[in-house]
Design a protein around this motif. Structure first.
Motif, PDB file in Angstrom:
ATOM      1  N   PHE A 141       6.775   1.880  -4.213  1.00 35.88           N
ATOM      2  CA  PHE A 141       7.212   0.493  -4.378  1.00 35.88           C
ATOM      3  C   PHE A 141       6.631  -0.379  -3.264  1.00 35.88           C
ATOM      4  O   PHE A 141       6.112  -1.467  -3.521  1.00 35.88           O
ATOM      5  N   VAL A 145       3.972  -3.419  -4.148  1.00 34.55           N
ATOM      6  CA  VAL A 145       4.393  -4.807  -3.926  1.00 34.55           C
ATOM      7  C   VAL A 145       3.661  -5.445  -2.750  1.00 34.55           C
ATOM      8  O   VAL A 145       3.111  -6.544  -2.861  1.00 34.55           O
ATOM      9  N   GLY A 183       5.306  -3.251  -8.707  1.00 40.63           N
ATOM     10  CA  GLY A 183       6.379  -2.478  -8.088  1.00 40.63           C
ATOM     11  C   GLY A 183       7.069  -1.572  -9.088  1.00 40.63           C
ATOM     12  O   GLY A 183       7.343  -0.397  -8.800  1.00 40.63           O
TER      13      GLY A 183
END
Length: 219
Positions: A141, A145, A183
């Motif tokens: 993640f 991101v 993400g």
């Protein structure tokens, strides 16, 4: 409704009904924290903070920059080891470099007949690279991101350095959608592969192989 918002609404519903409980546990997030972060991203997406005015206008979208950055910092702080943190940060840098490079040398003009929207292309690339380098759900993640966010930041700095006549919103517009999609893709890949590896190794709780770090096997 924009892709990013749609995915956030779906994610909120999954969290609310407990479908994403196991994934959140692996990321050290509670249902309440996850819903709070999602709410802040949605609300913050309507707020832009001016950073630079003039020929090159640069502003910062709260929901698309500050909130994801806050989540990434939280996940880094709660990571199990320094190794996981380093992997996530390296993954973020590599993802940003790949996205920025593709954006510079690929023609996405509508008349070019591109077979895929750049939003989805960048999201897929960021999500896949984020997973491959981040490995754990948290690392994936963070890499997905922050990779998109860093690429957006490099674009803004470059525009400022050459005094380009443009209006750039860090974490805004399509970038917000791309970060959310990236993400989600990264975490889902980590979840699916992690689940598959657990089942193939005999199920949760089975010790990792000697050559595979426990932190990556159990994330």
């Amino acid at each position: 409704m924009p892709a990013g918002m749609t995915i956030l609404v779906v994610a909120a519903a999954l969290v609310y009904f407990g479908v994403a409980q196991r994934m959140l546990d692996k990321m050290r997030l509670t249902d309440t924290q996850a819903l709070l972060f999602i709410g802040l991203m949605v609300a913050g997406s309507f707020i832009n903070i001016p950073l630079l005015t003039g020929r090159t206008n640069i502003s910062l979208n709260v929901g698309g920059t500050l909130v994801p950055l806050g989540i990434a910092v939280y996940l880094l702080v709660t990571a199990d080891s320094a190794h996981e943190r380093v992997r996530a940060l390296i993954g973020s840098a590599v993802t940003a470099a790949i996205i920025f490079g593709i954006a510079q040398y690929t023609d996405f003009d509508p008349s070019s007949g591109a077979i895929i929207d750049p939003l989805w292309l960048f999201s897929l690339i960021a999500g896949i690279v984020g997973y491959l380098l981040g490995r754990s759900r948290r690392g994936a993640f963070i890499a997905g991101v922050l990779g998109m966010l860093f690429a957006d930041l490099v674009h803004a700095v470059r525009a400022w350095l050459v005094n380009l006549n443009t209006n750039t919103v860090l974490g805004g517009a399509g970038v917000f959608d791309a970060m959310v999609v990236a993400g989600i893709i990264a975490v889902v890949l980590a979840e699916v592969v992690g689940e598959t590896r657990e089942r193939l190794s005999g199920g949760p709780g089975v010790p990792a192989a000697p050559h595979e770090p426990e932190e990556e096997e159990s994330e």
